[in-house]
Design an enzyme around this catalytic site. Structure first.
Site, PDB file in Angstrom:
ATOM      1  N   ARG A  50     107.204  93.851  21.904  1.00  0.00           N
ATOM      2  CA  ARG A  50     106.376  95.481  21.751  1.00  0.00           C
ATOM      3  C   ARG A  50     106.976  95.594  20.374  1.00  0.00           C
ATOM      4  O   ARG A  50     108.229  96.037  20.191  1.00  0.00           O
ATOM      5  CB  ARG A  50     106.798  96.182  22.934  1.00  0.00           C
ATOM      6  CG  ARG A  50     106.377  95.706  24.211  1.00  0.00           C
ATOM      7  CD  ARG A  50     105.007  95.840  24.363  1.00  0.00           C
ATOM      8  NE  ARG A  50     104.423  95.698  25.628  1.00  0.00           N
ATOM      9  CZ  ARG A  50     103.172  95.669  25.865  1.00  0.00           C
ATOM     10  NH1 ARG A  50     102.147  95.872  25.042  1.00  0.00           N
ATOM     11  NH2 ARG A  50     102.769  95.547  27.012  1.00  0.00           N
TER      12      ARG A  50
ATOM     13  N   ALA B 137     100.124  94.049  33.160  1.00  0.00           N
ATOM     14  CA  ALA B 137      99.773  95.576  32.656  1.00  0.00           C
ATOM     15  C   ALA B 137      98.510  95.654  31.858  1.00  0.00           C
ATOM     16  O   ALA B 137      98.635  94.671  30.805  1.00  0.00           O
ATOM     17  CB  ALA B 137     100.773  96.452  32.482  1.00  0.00           C
TER      18      ALA B 137
ATOM     19  N   GLU C  89      94.004  91.989  34.710  1.00  0.00           N
ATOM     20  CA  GLU C  89      95.093  91.923  34.060  1.00  0.00           C
ATOM     21  C   GLU C  89      96.066  90.884  34.591  1.00  0.00           C
ATOM     22  O   GLU C  89      96.792  90.044  33.897  1.00  0.00           O
ATOM     23  CB  GLU C  89      96.141  93.215  33.870  1.00  0.00           C
ATOM     24  CG  GLU C  89      95.273  94.205  33.030  1.00  0.00           C
ATOM     25  CD  GLU C  89      94.999  93.870  31.529  1.00  0.00           C
ATOM     26  OE1 GLU C  89      95.842  93.053  31.139  1.00  0.00           O
ATOM     27  OE2 GLU C  89      93.959  94.335  31.002  1.00  0.00           O
TER      28      GLU C  89
ATOM     29  N   GLU D  42      96.951  87.659  32.278  1.00  0.00           N
ATOM     30  CA  GLU D  42      98.452  87.291  31.762  1.00  0.00           C
ATOM     31  C   GLU D  42      99.275  86.469  32.537  1.00  0.00           C
ATOM     32  O   GLU D  42     100.105  86.081  32.058  1.00  0.00           O
ATOM     33  CB  GLU D  42      99.065  89.028  31.652  1.00  0.00           C
ATOM     34  CG  GLU D  42      98.476  89.916  30.625  1.00  0.00           C
ATOM     35  CD  GLU D  42      99.253  91.118  30.484  1.00  0.00           C
ATOM     36  OE1 GLU D  42     100.480  91.347  31.385  1.00  0.00           O
ATOM     37  OE2 GLU D  42      99.010  91.942  29.692  1.00  0.00           O
TER      38      GLU D  42
ATOM     39  N   GLU E 166      99.949  88.108  23.563  1.00  0.00           N
ATOM     40  CA  GLU E 166     100.105  87.553  24.844  1.00  0.00           C
ATOM     41  C   GLU E 166      99.957  85.949  24.739  1.00  0.00           C
ATOM     42  O   GLU E 166     100.432  85.403  25.881  1.00  0.00           O
ATOM     43  CB  GLU E 166      98.665  87.780  25.686  1.00  0.00           C
ATOM     44  CG  GLU E 166      98.864  89.525  25.923  1.00  0.00           C
ATOM     45  CD  GLU E 166      97.491  89.549  26.849  1.00  0.00           C
ATOM     46  OE1 GLU E 166      96.416  88.689  26.860  1.00  0.00           O
ATOM     47  OE2 GLU E 166      97.256  90.971  27.112  1.00  0.00           O
TER      48      GLU E 166
END
Length: 213
Positions: free
Chosen positions: A68, A80, A97, A101, A149
């Site tokens: 992040r 998420a 998601e 993910e 990702e």
């Protein structure tokens, strides 16, 4: 008197888009607060999001490790994503998601809890789902990841250990903190607090949370 948040939009007398972004905008509203007068409020206008606390048969929680940039850190999080498809049911977005993910599908879905991330400066509303009875997506059907990702690490962590990680200051992602503690509390109550996937969610930002006049 029962305790419950109350949706009570105040009139917006004018709005200026200070910055138009790729995902969300920074806006400045002139808000009529009645006796308190007219005030300016700058905040991030956000489409909202969903998160998924995934529990397997061993009561382990699936966490993904994602970079992040705003906080310059790799954070352990639940799967998420944004609610940026108009009219899409929140649970469908959450399932997407989970598939993209974590390469997983779930047969059992429930609403775990809802919250605002930063209501003093952001209208982002998040619904956290509990997903159980999970199975892996076949290799040939998996989503091709990119950007942050790409090559995300995943880990199954016992629910009780997750609680200790939250309370010990080792996990900081808000959906992880809220979702893990909510799952722990819901389990202690025999899962009686879980809601259906189509439970009302009046705070979802399908339109601005305040009305303009």
């Amino acid at each position: 008197m029962s305790i419950s948040d109350e949706l009570d939009p105040k009139p917006i007398l004018g709005r200026t888009v200070v910055h138009e972004g790729y995902v969300f905008d920074l806006v400045d509203d002139r808000v009529d607060l009645g006796k308190a007068g007219v005030v300016h409020r700058e905040y991030i206008d956000h489409p909202g999001a969903v998160a998924v606390i995934v529990l397997n048969n061993d009561d382990e929680v699936l966490l993904v490790r994602q970079y992040r940039h705003p906080v310059r850190a790799f954070l352990w999080e639940p799967p998420a994503g944004l609610l940026d498809i108009a009219g899409e049911p929140a649970q469908i977005g959450a399932a997407r998601e989970l598939y993209e993910e974590a390469d997983l599908r779930a047969r059992t879905w429930s609403v775990l809890t809802d919250y605002f991330t930063t209501p003093g400066g952001n209208n982002e509303a998040i619904r956290i789902f509990l997903a159980r009875d999970v199975e892996e997506v076949p290799v040939g059907e998996r989503h091709e990841r990119e950007h942050e990702e790409l090559d995300m690490e995943t880990r199954w962590v016992p629910l009780g250990e997750c609680v200790d990680l939250v309370l010990g200051g080792h996990i900081h992602n808000p959906s992880a903190v809220v979702g893990i503690l909510a799952a722990h509390a819901a389990k202690a109550k025999g899962w009686d607090t879980l809601r259906s996937v189509d439970a009302p969610w009046p705070y979802r930002r399908t339109a601005p949370l305040t009305s303009q006049v």
